[in-house]
Design a protein around this motif. Structure first.
Motif, PDB file in Angstrom:
ATOM      1  N   GLU A 163       4.166   1.224  51.488  1.00 42.07           N
ATOM      2  CA  GLU A 163       4.791   1.617  50.221  1.00 42.07           C
ATOM      3  C   GLU A 163       6.202   1.043  50.063  1.00 42.07           C
ATOM      4  OE1 GLU A 163       3.197   3.153  47.930  1.00 42.07           O
ATOM      5  OE2 GLU A 163       1.402   3.708  49.049  1.00 42.07           O
ATOM      6  N   ILE A 197       9.976   7.339  49.925  1.00 39.51           N
ATOM      7  CA  ILE A 197       9.128   7.580  48.761  1.00 39.51           C
ATOM      8  C   ILE A 197       9.772   8.596  47.825  1.00 39.51           C
ATOM      9  CG2 ILE A 197       6.891   8.516  48.036  1.00 39.51           C
ATOM     10  CD1 ILE A 197       5.693   7.320  50.557  1.00 39.51           C
ATOM     11  N   THR A 213      10.631   8.104  43.962  1.00 37.62           N
ATOM     12  CA  THR A 213      10.127   9.047  42.953  1.00 37.62           C
ATOM     13  C   THR A 213      11.275   9.600  42.124  1.00 37.62           C
ATOM     14  OG1 THR A 213       8.285   9.668  44.406  1.00 37.62           O
ATOM     15  CG2 THR A 213       8.824  11.172  42.603  1.00 37.62           C
ATOM     16  N   GLY A 257       4.149  11.122  42.912  1.00 31.73           N
ATOM     17  CA  GLY A 257       5.017  10.816  44.052  1.00 31.73           C
ATOM     18  C   GLY A 257       4.642  11.640  45.268  1.00 31.73           C
ATOM     19  N   ARG A 288       1.445  10.238  46.674  1.00 33.77           N
ATOM     20  CA  ARG A 288       1.736   8.971  47.356  1.00 33.77           C
ATOM     21  C   ARG A 288       2.359   9.222  48.726  1.00 33.77           C
ATOM     22  NH1 ARG A 288       6.665   5.354  45.409  1.00 33.77           N
ATOM     23  NH2 ARG A 288       6.542   3.656  46.942  1.00 33.77           N
ATOM     24  N   ARG A 289       3.292  10.203  48.794  1.00 36.10           N
ATOM     25  CA  ARG A 289       3.963  10.500  50.055  1.00 36.10           C
ATOM     26  C   ARG A 289       2.967  11.047  51.077  1.00 36.10           C
ATOM     27  NH1 ARG A 289       6.983  14.162  48.402  1.00 36.10           N
ATOM     28  NH2 ARG A 289       5.819  15.929  49.239  1.00 36.10           N
TER      29      ARG A 289
END
Length: 577
Positions: free
Chosen positions: A421, A444, A448, A519, A522-523
């Motif tokens: 990422e 991340i 975000t 976010g 994704r994390r």
């Protein structure tokens, strides 16, 4: 004072309410549009991945097609080469078939001497220049007690190929237990040999020594001669280095592929190629030890009949191809390597490079030992001879394995890079996994937060708020100046623009919440992949340590081999024989 038209005012209010409803619908559409844009982005990402997958599949298809064509071409060409061998040297095969058959027929006494003579003479006429034909005529003449013809035939055989003919006559005499005559032929053969330029048939000598086929006089003489050559050539560092390098290359071909369970490291770590090479390189030691133990497992099958042992070695001598056949045999070996590699020329090239000394017409004694040890069947060596030569070559094997071990340990990276990422981290001996995870999570979260902060009112909404404020100010000024109608109009405009800005502003929290939600997803996904990659790295290092530790076991096994332990005794020399 200006009068206010009530119907017109009602119409304006109605239009204003319609504008408000439209603004509310527009706000809802903006939220939906933002979700649709996110969906489109996801679809675009998926499409990109699918395109990459299709590209990889296309490249793989092209490669498979190339391998298929290479394989088909090699299969056709190898038949052509074998056809050329048969056309040019097929008559040699007839003579070779006759060699041991003649001796066995004479033993059985069921074939007349005249028939053997006629067939030998016919083959002599059909194979001009071939050493074996006059050698067979000499045997037939010897059996018929025609010394003059036998002497002429022996001379012709020696003229055509002195070394092979000498070994042939030595083995024939040994077959009939003429040990002194056998030693005479072997002695004059050995005296002509240059340990730096030995031809392929010397493997027959190794076979005869390891199987105990030569008699009491010839065997110790040859062992002493070979020991002297071994000691002399072992003093030549370049010669020894070539053997060590060759064994290292051979051992390196025994790599085992990395376990497919390692799937996250290849995706997240640019260091993966180095890790993969290191792990696969460490597996050669265990594979080599397994190969050695399989080679030395159980007794070597040996006939207790002297004739059978000699005939086996004679077959190896007469069936070994001659110099004229060498280019065709080498081309055949290359094409066979392509077939074995399923059309992969790179793999075939590596195999041929490792086997190159096997196709040389003359090699030094140490290389010949390596040929017999590494490629027993193809070098013409029996299982017993392969054990004998492996024991002689043990020091080169150990040194070659040591080179690979040292290089493998030196290739261990100090730290392993991980990327996910847009984040980069490093793993070394002191890395705390929690800190690594925290660093990725912070990265991340920062991205975000930045994405959330970038979500602002649209340009149109900002302009609406500015112009709405100006319209409101104008309405106040108009009301103070007595222009009530115009003031009302400006007030309505200000209200409309204000509602536009308000609805746009009201959509911001939903858009920001969506970004935060994604976010978080994704994390979480990135952390899971990172932890998985770290776990795979721990497993890989553990596997590497177990494999590299097998180098010590390989050394111990190889160093325990003693060449003299693999020299058999002839059946007629056994106690009680």
């Amino acid at each position: 004072m200006n009068s206010i038209n009530i119907p017109q005012l009602n119409g304006v209010i109605s239009e204003l309410a319609k504008v408000a409803r439209n603004q509310e619908a527009l706000g809802q559409q903006q939220v939906a549009l933002h979700g649709a844009v996110s969906t489109v982005q996801r679809n675009q990402d998926n499409t990109q991945q699918e395109l990459l997958g299709l590209k990889a599949q296309f490249v793989e298809y092209v490669r498979r097609d190339e391998l298929r064509q290479n394989l088909q071409l090699a299969q056709v060409q190898i038949l052509e080469v074998r056809g050329q061998l048969n056309d040019k040297f097929g008559k040699f095969a007839e003579v070779r078939e006759l060699a041991t058959g003649t001796l066995q027929a004479l033993d059985a006494g069921i074939v007349s001497h005249g028939a053997i003579r006629d067939l030998s003479e016919e083959l002599m006429l059909r194979t001009p220049g071939y050493w074996l034909a006059p050698a067979l005529i000499s045997i037939a003449a010897w059996i018929r007690d025609e010394p003059e013809l036998a002497t002429k035939a022996i001379g012709e055989a020696l003229r055509r190929d002195n070394d092979k003919a000498s070994l042939f006559f030595a083995l024939v005499l040994r077959r009939h237990q003429r040990d002194r005559a056998t030693a005479a032929w072997v002695r004059q053969y050995a005296a002509r040999q240059d340990p730096a330029k030995l031809s392929r048939e010397f493997v027959v000598v190794l076979d005869a020594v390891s199987t105990g086929t030569f008699g009491r006089e010839a065997k110790p003489m040859l062992l002493e001669q070979m020991s002297e050559w071994y000691g002399r050539l072992s003093q030549e560092q370049d010669t020894v280095d070539r053997q060590v390098d060759r064994w290292a290359k051979m051992l390196d071909t025994m790599r085992r592929p990395a376990d497919p369970r390692y799937h996250l490291l290849p995706e997240l770590s640019p260091t993966w190629p180095q890790l993969k090479d290191m792990l696969e390189g460490a597996t050669v030691h265990g594979a080599a030890e397994e190969m050695l133990r399989a080679t030395f497992e159980g007794p070597v099958p040996q006939s207790q009949d002297l004739h059978a042992r000699v005939d086996s070695i004679l077959d190896g001598l007469v069936r070994d191809f001659d110099a004229e056949e060498a280019p065709y045999r080498k081309q055949e070996a290359w094409l066979q390597a392509v077939v074995n590699a399923k059309g992969d020329h790179d793999v075939a090239d590596k195999v041929m490079a490792a086997e190159d000394p096997l196709h040389e017409q003359t090699v030094d004694f140490l290389t010949l030992l390596s040929n017999a040890a590494l490629h027993g069947d193809r070098a013409g060596a029996s299982p017993g001879t392969q054990r004998f030569t492996l024991a002689l070559a043990r020091d080169w094997l150990v040194q070659g394995a040591g080179r690979l071990e040292a290089g493998n340990i030196a290739a261990m990276p100090d730290r392993v890079e991980l990327r996910a990422e847009g984040w980069t981290g490093w793993v070394d001996g002191s890395t705390d996994e929690q800190k690594l995870v925290g660093s990725l999570s912070e990265h991340i979260d920062r991205e975000t937060a930045k994405a959330v902060s970038d979500v602002q009112m649209s340009g149109g909404a900002q302009a609406a708020s500015v112009f709405g404020g100006l319209a409101l100010l104008g309405a106040l000024l108009s009301a103070v100046g007595g222009a009530g109608g115009f003031a009302l109009f400006l007030l309505l405009v200000a209200a409309a623009l204000g509602m536009w800005a308000a609805f746009d502003l009201r959509a911001l929290p939903a858009r920001r919440a969506e970004i935060r939600r994604k976010g978080d997803q994704r994390r979480v996904a990135a952390v899971v992949r990172l932890r998985g990659a770290v776990a795979e790295l721990v497993d890989l290092r553990g596997e590497w340590q177990r494999e590299i530790a097998k180098a010590q076991s390989l050394r111990a096994f190889a160093e325990g081999l003693t060449a003299t332990a693999f020299v058999a005794t002839a059946p007629d020399q056994l106690r009680g024989a």
